[in-house]
Design a protein around this motif. Structure first.
Motif, PDB file in Angstrom:
ATOM      1  N   PRO A   1       0.829  -1.207   0.000  1.00 39.77           N
ATOM      2  CA  PRO A   1       0.000   0.000   0.000  1.00 39.77           C
ATOM      3  C   PRO A   1       0.866   1.262   0.000  1.00 39.77           C
ATOM      4  N   TYR A   2       0.468   2.231  -0.764  1.00 36.70           N
ATOM      5  CA  TYR A   2       1.181   3.513  -0.918  1.00 36.70           C
ATOM      6  C   TYR A   2       2.576   3.333  -1.536  1.00 36.70           C
ATOM      7  N   GLY A   3       2.875   2.134  -2.022  1.00 41.16           N
ATOM      8  CA  GLY A   3       4.220   1.886  -2.564  1.00 41.16           C
ATOM      9  C   GLY A   3       5.275   1.987  -1.484  1.00 41.16           C
ATOM     10  N   SER A   4       4.853   1.818  -0.239  1.00 43.99           N
ATOM     11  CA  SER A   4       5.764   2.016   0.888  1.00 43.99           C
ATOM     12  C   SER A   4       6.431   0.691   1.283  1.00 43.99           C
ATOM     13  N   TYR A   5       7.734   0.635   1.183  1.00 46.03           N
ATOM     14  CA  TYR A   5       8.438  -0.609   1.505  1.00 46.03           C
ATOM     15  C   TYR A   5       9.814  -0.282   2.072  1.00 46.03           C
ATOM     16  N   ASP A   6      10.385  -1.246   2.712  1.00 45.07           N
ATOM     17  CA  ASP A   6      11.769  -1.160   3.177  1.00 45.07           C
ATOM     18  C   ASP A   6      12.321  -2.586   3.219  1.00 45.07           C
ATOM     19  N   ALA A   7      13.480  -2.747   3.804  1.00 41.90           N
ATOM     20  CA  ALA A   7      14.104  -4.079   3.827  1.00 41.90           C
ATOM     21  C   ALA A   7      13.255  -5.068   4.613  1.00 41.90           C
ATOM     22  N   LYS A   8      12.619  -4.600   5.686  1.00 41.47           N
ATOM     23  CA  LYS A   8      11.803  -5.474   6.533  1.00 41.47           C
ATOM     24  C   LYS A   8      10.593  -5.987   5.754  1.00 41.47           C
ATOM     25  N   VAL A   9       9.926  -5.069   5.041  1.00 48.40           N
ATOM     26  CA  VAL A   9       8.746  -5.451   4.243  1.00 48.40           C
ATOM     27  C   VAL A   9       9.173  -6.409   3.131  1.00 48.40           C
ATOM     28  N   THR A  10      10.276  -6.072   2.472  1.00 42.49           N
ATOM     29  CA  THR A  10      10.750  -6.903   1.365  1.00 42.49           C
ATOM     30  C   THR A  10      11.131  -8.299   1.851  1.00 42.49           C
ATOM     31  N   ALA A  11      11.773  -8.346   3.021  1.00 36.95           N
ATOM     32  CA  ALA A  11      12.187  -9.647   3.578  1.00 36.95           C
ATOM     33  C   ALA A  11      10.973 -10.465   4.002  1.00 36.95           C
ATOM     34  N   ALA A  12       9.980  -9.796   4.620  1.00 34.70           N
ATOM     35  CA  ALA A  12       8.774 -10.507   5.065  1.00 34.70           C
ATOM     36  C   ALA A  12       8.033 -11.079   3.858  1.00 34.70           C
ATOM     37  N   ALA A  13       7.953 -10.297   2.789  1.00 38.91           N
ATOM     38  CA  ALA A  13       7.278 -10.762   1.574  1.00 38.91           C
ATOM     39  C   ALA A  13       8.055 -11.932   0.958  1.00 38.91           C
ATOM     40  N   ALA A  14       9.397 -11.790   0.931  1.00 34.92           N
ATOM     41  CA  ALA A  14      10.227 -12.846   0.345  1.00 34.92           C
ATOM     42  C   ALA A  14      10.075 -14.152   1.123  1.00 34.92           C
ATOM     43  N   ALA A  15       9.935 -14.032   2.459  1.00 36.11           N
ATOM     44  CA  ALA A  15       9.774 -15.229   3.294  1.00 36.11           C
ATOM     45  C   ALA A  15       8.499 -15.980   2.944  1.00 36.11           C
ATOM     46  N   LEU A  16       7.532 -15.249   2.380  1.00 35.48           N
ATOM     47  CA  LEU A  16       6.273 -15.888   1.962  1.00 35.48           C
ATOM     48  C   LEU A  16       6.227 -16.073   0.446  1.00 35.48           C
ATOM     49  N   GLY A  17       7.397 -15.990  -0.188  1.00 36.02           N
ATOM     50  CA  GLY A  17       7.481 -16.255  -1.630  1.00 36.02           C
ATOM     51  C   GLY A  17       6.937 -15.148  -2.515  1.00 36.02           C
ATOM     52  N   HIS A  18       6.892 -13.930  -1.980  1.00 34.85           N
ATOM     53  CA  HIS A  18       6.340 -12.811  -2.751  1.00 34.85           C
ATOM     54  C   HIS A  18       7.413 -11.804  -3.133  1.00 34.85           C
ATOM     55  N   LYS A  19       7.301 -11.329  -4.368  1.00 31.74           N
ATOM     56  CA  LYS A  19       8.110 -10.189  -4.781  1.00 31.74           C
ATOM     57  C   LYS A  19       7.231  -8.948  -4.700  1.00 31.74           C
ATOM     58  N   LEU A  20       7.848  -7.836  -4.451  1.00 31.32           N
ATOM     59  CA  LEU A  20       7.094  -6.583  -4.422  1.00 31.32           C
ATOM     60  C   LEU A  20       7.029  -6.025  -5.843  1.00 31.32           C
ATOM     61  N   VAL A  21       5.838  -5.594  -6.231  1.00 36.18           N
ATOM     62  CA  VAL A  21       5.669  -5.003  -7.559  1.00 36.18           C
ATOM     63  C   VAL A  21       5.085  -3.597  -7.410  1.00 36.18           C
ATOM     64  N   LEU A  22       5.810  -2.624  -7.880  1.00 37.74           N
ATOM     65  CA  LEU A  22       5.322  -1.238  -7.841  1.00 37.74           C
ATOM     66  C   LEU A  22       4.675  -0.910  -9.186  1.00 37.74           C
ATOM     67  N   TRP A  23       4.886   0.241  -9.732  1.00 37.48           N
ATOM     68  CA  TRP A  23       4.280   0.606 -11.021  1.00 37.48           C
ATOM     69  C   TRP A  23       5.189   1.579 -11.737  1.00 37.48           C
ATOM     70  N   THR A  24       5.011   1.694 -13.037  1.00 39.37           N
ATOM     71  CA  THR A  24       5.801   2.674 -13.788  1.00 39.37           C
ATOM     72  C   THR A  24       4.939   3.837 -14.243  1.00 39.37           C
TER      73      THR A  24
END
Ligand SMILES: [Zn+2]
Length: 357
Positions: free
Chosen positions: A269-292
């Protein structure tokens, strides 16, 4: 004569032995911390107070930096006479040895505290797919803290933090004239309109849904999937994920996943991420996708403005951000055929996010 003289001598001898001898002495010798002092006879200890070397006081309370916190609250001074506590009313005998010691300072209680040193995060690249290259590990530092003063001292690092590295890559299709339409914040009452508009143009879309909305409208999730579209994760209830704990972030993702039946991508949400969010998503097999491409359909609900934003920002590999939930999205629905027509005119093919990456 001799008898009288003899008696007088005897009396003098008796007097010599019977009378106190003090009046015969004109001074006494005492030692204070080894230094000899001459004092009048029959001097009391209290009378020595003026004597240099006896001016002692108690110690003070110190904090751990050595600053005095309470004057005189330390250990009392020690005064002894021949190893015994000095009685101020006692008379100093000739040859007395006095030992005087200042009271010791007393240091406040100190405790050892371990604190974390946060890691920093470096972001490499500018693409829309966010993945964690190296997780961050916080370091540790130890310090001593004064219990009463709260002051701290003697900080030393026991382990240095290891900084996190995030990589932002572009889609593999960035060289091709491919684009993906994405819809956030649904499902909602405008989702059907979006589905109809996409169906009319035979175009697939990607829906980043909220788990909390999907839970109340599972039929719509099935409908989206049945129409060949992609359903992905936009968290449970749209928090700023960077403000949550790792456990909370993972719960936001997994709860949503349970409702929508699995997902591969998380759009934070809001395109808001950091290492913690990215790591938590990766632990659940998710990549973060923003937009262009940000159509800003939430801000300027006019078809013309939405199309203008698409025209200004679209490049091969574009991921176009729109919304089918959160507010009145009739302008978004109305803009879909117009945007698709323009993309086709430019030679673009439309696909889903998974088709782009
Ligand atoms: Zn959103």
């Amino acid at each position: 004569m001799t008898i009288i003289a003899g008696v007088a001598l005897l009396l003098a001898a008796v007097a010599f032995f019977l009378l106190p001898t003090a009046h015969l002495n004109t001074r006494s010798l005492v030692r204070v911390n080894g230094v000899a002092r001459i004092v009048p006879p029959e001097t009391k200890v209290a009378g020595l107070a003026e004597l240099e070397g006896l001016q002692t006081g108690p110690g003070s309370m110190l904090d751990l930096t050595g600053d005095v916190t309470v004057l005189g609250a330390g250990a009392p001074a020690e005064r002894t006479l021949s190893g015994r506590p000095l009685d101020p009313d006692g008379i100093l005998p000739d040859g007395a040895r006095i030992v005087v010691r200042h009271g010791d300072h007393v240091l406040e209680a100190i405790r050892r505290v371990t604190v974390q040193i946060p890691y920093e995060t470096s972001v490499e690249g500018k693409g829309v797919i966010v993945s964690l290259v190296r997780p961050g590990v916080p370091g540790e530092r130890e310090l001593f803290k004064g219990v009463a003063s709260g002051k701290q001292a003697a900080v030393f690092t026991t382990s240095a933090p290891q900084n996190a590295v995030i990589e932002r890559t572009s889609s593999a299709a960035s060289g091709l004239k491919l684009a993906a339409l994405t819809f956030d914040d649904g499902p909602g009452k405008f989702t059907q309109g979006v589905l109809d508009a996409l169906a009319a143009k035979h175009v697939p879309g990607t829906f980043f849904v909220l788990g909390s909305s999907a839970a109340g409208n599972k039929a719509m999730i099935e409908k989206i999937k049945a129409a060949g579209h992609e359903v992905e994760n936009h968290s449970w209830d749209h928090p700023i994920l960077t403000k949550l704990t790792t456990e909370q972030i993972m719960r936001q993702i997994s709860r949503t996943e349970e409702v929508i039946g699995g997902s591969r991508y998380l759009r934070p949400p809001y395109g808001s991420y950091d290492a913690k969010v990215t790591a938590a998503a990766a632990a659940l097999g998710h990549k973060l996708v923003l937009w262009t491409v940000d159509t800003r359909d939430w801000e300027t609900p006019e078809v013309g403005a939405i199309l203008a934003n698409v025209k200004a920002q679209t490049k091969p590999g574009a991921i176009i951000l729109m919304h089918d939930g959160g507010n009145n999205r009739s302008a978004t629905v109305a803009s879909i055929p117009v945007v698709i027509d323009w993309l086709f005119q430019q030679g673009y093919s439309l696909t889903t996010v998974a088709g782009l990456l």
